[in-house]
Each structure stands twice: as C-alpha cells, then as structure tokens.
Design a protein around this motif. Structure first.
Motif, short mmCIF file in Angstrom:
data_model
loop_
_atom_site.label_atom_id
_atom_site.label_comp_id
_atom_site.label_asym_id
_atom_site.label_seq_id
_atom_site.Cartn_x
_atom_site.Cartn_y
_atom_site.Cartn_z
N MET A 1 -0.72 8.91 33.36
CA MET A 1 0.57 8.77 33.15
C MET A 1 0.75 9.24 34.57
O MET A 1 0.40 9.37 36.06
CB MET A 1 1.03 10.78 33.19
N PHE B 1 10.24 14.88 31.08
CA PHE B 1 9.48 14.39 30.64
C PHE B 1 8.07 15.21 29.72
O PHE B 1 7.96 15.77 30.16
CB PHE B 1 8.77 13.25 31.57
N GLN B 2 8.79 15.18 28.50
CA GLN B 2 8.23 16.38 27.70
C GLN B 2 7.26 16.48 26.70
O GLN B 2 7.73 15.66 25.90
CB GLN B 2 9.15 17.62 27.19
N GLY B 3 6.39 17.47 26.62
CA GLY B 3 5.66 17.01 25.05
C GLY B 3 5.12 15.55 24.58
O GLY B 3 4.89 15.30 23.46
N ASN B 4 4.32 15.31 25.42
CA ASN B 4 3.48 14.24 25.50
C ASN B 4 1.96 13.76 25.64
O ASN B 4 1.31 15.44 26.24
CB ASN B 4 3.99 12.34 26.38
N THR B 5 1.74 12.98 24.95
CA THR B 5 -0.58 13.35 25.47
C THR B 5 -0.59 11.52 26.20
O THR B 5 0.58 10.73 25.73
CB THR B 5 -0.77 13.31 24.75
N LEU C 1 7.49 17.48 34.86
CA LEU C 1 6.85 17.01 32.95
C LEU C 1 6.85 18.60 32.58
O LEU C 1 6.38 19.54 33.39
CB LEU C 1 5.37 16.38 34.07
N TRP D 1 0.96 21.97 31.67
CA TRP D 1 0.19 20.49 31.91
C TRP D 1 -1.21 20.95 31.68
O TRP D 1 -2.04 22.43 31.83
CB TRP D 1 -0.09 20.57 32.86
N ASN E 1 4.61 20.64 29.14
CA ASN E 1 4.60 20.06 28.24
C ASN E 1 3.37 18.76 27.57
O ASN E 1 3.83 18.53 26.08
CB ASN E 1 4.82 21.58 27.16
N ASN E 2 2.88 18.59 28.42
CA ASN E 2 1.78 17.41 28.62
C ASN E 2 0.55 17.98 28.78
O ASN E 2 0.61 18.68 28.80
CB ASN E 2 2.28 16.54 29.19
N LYS E 3 -0.11 16.93 27.88
CA LYS E 3 -1.67 17.04 28.02
C LYS E 3 -2.28 15.63 27.98
O LYS E 3 -1.60 14.39 27.48
CB LYS E 3 -2.31 17.69 26.55
#
Length: 156
Positions: A30, A11-15, A70, A94, A72-74
């Motif tokens: 999340m 699960f990558q690159g989400n905000t 997970l 993270w 690169n999520n913010k």
C-alpha cells in the motif's frame, strides 16, 4: 476539483500482498504519496511525469479530523506493508505477515493495534531469490530525522 488537494479520509478493510520485491525494493503493498503531473512539450503536447517519493500530499494544514486513517487493513509478502509519504497518518488495526517491513512511514504517525509477524507458518511465503538480497526484516522502518511515530498496543 483537484482530488489530491482534498482531505484523504479513511482507507478501511483492504488487503494487499506480493509487492515491492521484484524491481522496486522500496515499494510498498500500500503506497501513499508521490506526485503525478503533465509537463508541457513542444507542439502543444504534454508528457505525463511521476515522482514516486518526496512529494507529500497536502494534508499539512488540515485539522485533526482530516488526518488520513488506515483502519483494519492486512498485508502479507511485502517489502513494505505500507509506504507513506505525507505529513500525518494514523493507522489502526494493522496486520502484516511475511513482510520485510510491516510499515515504512515518512511522517508523523500514530499506530494503534498493530500485529506484525516476520515469518508465518505459510510454506509458500518465501521471497524470490535469497534472503541476502533483501534488507533485514524489521517491524517498522524509520527514515529521516523528521519521522515521529507513536506505537500503541503493538506486537512484533
């Protein structure tokens, strides 16, 4: 095919933001875990049921390459940045701002490169109500005696 029985993957690159503080203070921006099923009713009908916790999805017997990741999520302005009910979870890169807990993990987890700031310079980052309505801010919330977490390159 049962999607919940398949490996999680990445699960990558989400905000995500602004969740978990109005009605469900244990909620996460999340969220991974819980269970959803159909319960038979009279007359051959079914009622959809949901349990929000204590129902780990089945990655217990998966190999190391199948461990959920997970990456690169913010998140910001969350009660819990991520809430995870499962067997294992790896989190890489993270970022969490203005949240009560950056992560809330009920599993065996590895977190690499996490940056968690309890309070940013954002003037609009306040939670509704008073701060006394919430738990004390903490970068990570541990829960249960079975929780094991390795932190690497983490800044609070």
């Amino acid at each position: 095919i049962v999607p919940a029985a398949r490996p999680f993957g990445i699960f990558q690159g989400n905000t995500a933001h602004s969740s978990g503080y109005y009605s469900l203070q244990t909620g996460g921006c999340m969220y991974f875990g819980g269970s959803l099923w159909e319960e038979p009713q009279s007359g051959g009908t079914f009622k959809l049921k949901y349990n929000s916790g204590r129902s780990a999805f089945p990655n217990r017997d998966a190999g190391p390459s199948d461990t959920p990741l997970l990456s690169n999520n913010k998140v910001w302005l969350c009660n819990n940045g991520v809430l995870f009910w499962g067997e294992r979870m790896n989190i890489d890169k993270w970022t969490s701002h203005d949240s009560i807990h950056a992560v809330f993990l009920l599993s065996r987890s590895i977190i690499t490169e996490m940056y968690a700031s309890a309070t940013s310079g954002n003037a609009a980052s306040g939670f509704p109500g008073t701060r006394s309505d919430y738990e004390v801010q903490a970068g990570i919330q541990l829960y249960d005696t079975g929780t094991q977490t390795i932190l690497d390159q983490t800044t609070f």
